[in-house]
Design an enzyme around this catalytic site. Structure first.
Site, PDB file in Angstrom:
ATOM      1  N   SER A 112     -47.283   5.848  -0.202  1.00  8.65           N
ATOM      2  CA  SER A 112     -47.641   5.285  -1.497  1.00  8.65           C
ATOM      3  C   SER A 112     -46.445   4.595  -2.133  1.00  8.65           C
ATOM      4  O   SER A 112     -45.347   5.143  -2.151  1.00  8.65           O
ATOM      5  CB  SER A 112     -48.145   6.402  -2.429  1.00  8.65           C
ATOM      6  OG  SER A 112     -48.224   5.959  -3.760  1.00  8.65           O
ATOM      7  N   LYS A 113     -46.674   3.393  -2.656  1.00  9.88           N
ATOM      8  CA  LYS A 113     -45.562   2.707  -3.315  1.00  9.88           C
ATOM      9  C   LYS A 113     -45.253   3.321  -4.675  1.00  9.88           C
ATOM     10  O   LYS A 113     -44.204   3.044  -5.246  1.00  9.88           O
ATOM     11  CB  LYS A 113     -45.850   1.211  -3.449  1.00  9.88           C
ATOM     12  CG  LYS A 113     -47.058   0.820  -4.284  1.00  9.88           C
ATOM     13  CD  LYS A 113     -47.229  -0.697  -4.241  1.00  9.88           C
ATOM     14  CE  LYS A 113     -48.453  -1.166  -4.998  1.00  9.88           C
ATOM     15  NZ  LYS A 113     -48.656  -2.628  -4.886  1.00  9.88           N
ATOM     16  N   ARG A 114     -46.146   4.174  -5.176  1.00 11.48           N
ATOM     17  CA  ARG A 114     -45.855   4.889  -6.423  1.00 11.48           C
ATOM     18  C   ARG A 114     -44.928   6.083  -6.167  1.00 11.48           C
ATOM     19  O   ARG A 114     -44.102   6.420  -6.997  1.00 11.48           O
ATOM     20  CB  ARG A 114     -47.153   5.367  -7.081  1.00 11.48           C
ATOM     21  CG  ARG A 114     -48.035   4.239  -7.596  1.00 11.48           C
ATOM     22  CD  ARG A 114     -49.216   4.793  -8.370  1.00 11.48           C
ATOM     23  NE  ARG A 114     -50.100   3.743  -8.840  1.00 11.48           N
ATOM     24  CZ  ARG A 114     -51.126   3.279  -8.152  1.00 11.48           C
ATOM     25  NH1 ARG A 114     -51.397   3.772  -6.966  1.00 11.48           N
ATOM     26  NH2 ARG A 114     -51.901   2.317  -8.636  1.00 11.48           N
ATOM     27  N   LYS A 115     -45.094   6.730  -5.001  1.00 10.91           N
ATOM     28  CA  LYS A 115     -44.334   7.942  -4.715  1.00 10.91           C
ATOM     29  C   LYS A 115     -43.201   7.725  -3.720  1.00 10.91           C
ATOM     30  O   LYS A 115     -42.265   8.507  -3.661  1.00 10.91           O
ATOM     31  CB  LYS A 115     -45.276   9.015  -4.159  1.00 10.91           C
ATOM     32  CG  LYS A 115     -46.390   9.429  -5.112  1.00 10.91           C
ATOM     33  CD  LYS A 115     -47.295  10.471  -4.469  1.00 10.91           C
ATOM     34  CE  LYS A 115     -48.418  10.883  -5.401  1.00 10.91           C
ATOM     35  NZ  LYS A 115     -49.325  11.880  -4.759  1.00 10.91           N
TER      36      LYS A 115
END
Length: 498
Positions: free
Chosen positions: A264-267
């Site tokens: 995930s590019k968020r995590k």
């Protein structure tokens, strides 16, 4: 082996909602490899119909990221092509999608839905209260005659256009990666009436991408496995519009390093631009991403681009998830860096040295020569090009004397370290052949015997004195590169600290 008829036409159609995720690059790469292996065309199309999530500049970033890895396209928003434009918002403005929505309305295969967001929330809540876990929206207007729908719309009431999904039966499709011999079959009772056209008149992904794929003559759709659940709607749309559906291939997800959840590019730090910023080589990333869900055999990993194109067949794409392994990628990048010539490595690290203000921009001949001299000292140790400034900065700038704590080797104290450095200064001052690593090493090894010190102790003190760090390039080559005057001055400063 799966038979693929040529020519093929595939596409990568990202949404510009942020920096391109490295998983998106993998999807683009597999499409590109498929096209190149089977002698077809690869298209780039920007799907920007989600106005709320659109980020200006993101389309340029994703094209830069793709080109960095070495993915080019035969048709696209920046180079055009026979089926342009290749940006969905522009196509929507030109009225590409609404005629097909109108065709579905007139055939009774879609309907105008006047249900508001508030009403939809209430309907979901009521369904949950009745014990219905999976709410399947079927609008009351789906059974209205089109004339009645149009009559309500004429009053100015906002509406979406929804697909009229069959209430019974099933929808079937084949998948080159996940489908097996029998394909994938979904009961229509598990589906709901999805939105095709928003209240703004903008088509949603389900409608827009399908129309574009048909008009652009896409033969195969290779995309993330997250779209498997949506594919029955797309199959129904192809049937409703009377079009032949492309062949689907849903690619395996890339899991996080620990295997818990998708990358995930968020995590996770996996925006594509972060990798070239840190100094990953495009060839290394190309090679590594190829192995994220595909393999040639059970042992071959390092492959050239030409070899991958020749070997890439869809039957070798795995249905099981891949797993992101930063350590393996780092090691592979190191392999590719070590394979570069000294000149190529010097060119590759120069932008990083410039960014750190260690050398001027543009580079001048004297600094270029200096980088060439220093590159062999770190070439074998580099795993990211971005490590070069930290490894080489003390060659370009004056350094503060190291602390006494850093200077003192194990099993020595300040007094003995100072005495050793005084002897080292005298011994190195007497060396005439400064460009000879053998002469420098011979001088210091003789000093080890004289002072009854281990080489690690003496050499460590010298290393810290001249570089202010415990880990540095090979000692004697480093002293040669620093020069006699700088070396002696830094040792003298270290003596002063003690």
């Amino acid at each position: 082996m799966i038979e693929i008829s040529s020519p093929v036409r595939v596409r990568f159609a990202p949404s510009p909602t942020g920096f391109l995720h490295i998983g998106g690059v993998r999807t683009a790469l597999f499409n590109w490899l498929f096209a190149r292996h089977y002698g077809g065309q690869f298209l780039l199309r920007i799907e920007d119909t989600d106005e709320k999530r659109f980020i200006p500049g993101a389309a340029d970033d994703l094209m830069t990221s793709m080109r960095w890895v070495g993915i080019d396209w035969d048709e696209g928003p920046d180079i055009g092509g026979p089926y342009g434009p290749y940006v969905q918002s522009v196509r929507s403005e030109q009225g590409v999608y609404m005629p097909f929505a109108q065709q579905l309305l007139e055939a009774g295969l879609a309907y105008m839905s006047f249900t508001t967001e508030e009403e939809l929330v209430q309907m979901k809540a009521e369904a949950e209260a009745r014990g219905i876990k999976a709410f399947r929206f079927r609008g009351p207007e789906r059974d209205w005659p089109l004339a009645k729908q149009q009559e309500v719309a004429a009053t100015g009431k906002a509406y979406t256009i929804r697909l009229k999904v069959p209430a019974e039966g099933s929808t079937h499709f084949n998948d080159l990666v996940r489908g097996g011999d029998d394909g994938i079959r979904i009961n229509n009772s598990e589906l709901y009436d999805i939105v095709l056209i928003k209240k703004t008149g903008m088509p949603v992904y389900h409608m827009a991408h399908l129309v574009d794929d048909h008009l652009m003559k896409i033969t195969h759709v290779l995309r993330s496995d997250e779209w498997v659940a949506s594919t029955p709607y797309h199959v129904l749309l192809y049937q409703y519009l009377g079009w032949h559906a492309p062949t689907f291939a849903h690619l395996p997800p890339i899991l996080r390093q620990d295997g818990h959840g998708k990358l995930s590019k968020r995590k996770d730090d996996v925006s594509a631009n972060r990798f070239w910023e840190r100094g990953y080589l495009a060839d290394a990333m190309f090679n590594y991403l190829t192995l994220q869900g595909w393999s040639y055999d059970d042992h071959t990993e390092i492959m050239t681009r030409a070899e991958v194109v020749e070997r890439f067949t869809i039957d070798r794409v795995q249905s099981s998830p891949a797993r992101w392994n930063p350590a393996k990628l780092l090691d592979m990048n190191g392999i590719y860096i070590r394979a570069l010539s000294t000149e190529a490595t010097a060119d590759a690290i120069t932008p990083f040295l410039q960014r750190a203000n260690l050398v001027p921009t543009p580079i001048n001949p004297s600094h270029r020569q200096r980088i060439l001299e220093l590159t062999p000292l770190i070439h074998e140790r580099l795993k990211e090009l971005g490590e070069a400034p930290e490894l080489l900065d003390f060659f370009f700038v004056d350094i503060a004397p190291p602390s006494a704590e850093l200077l003192i080797p194990k099993k020595m104290d300040a007094a003995s370290t100072k005495a050793a450095l005084v002897e080292i200064h005298a011994s190195l001052s007497a060396v005439q052949e400064w460009q000879s690593a053998e002469a420098l090493e011979s001088s210091l090894r003789a000093l080890c015997e004289k002072l009854d010190l281990k080489p690690g102790q003496l050499f460590g003190a010298v290393r810290v004195a001249v570089s202010a760090r415990t880990v540095a390039p090979p000692l004697f080559e480093m002293l040669i590169a620093l020069g006699k005057s700088t070396t002696l001055n830094r040792i003298q400063s270290a003596i002063g600290v003690l």
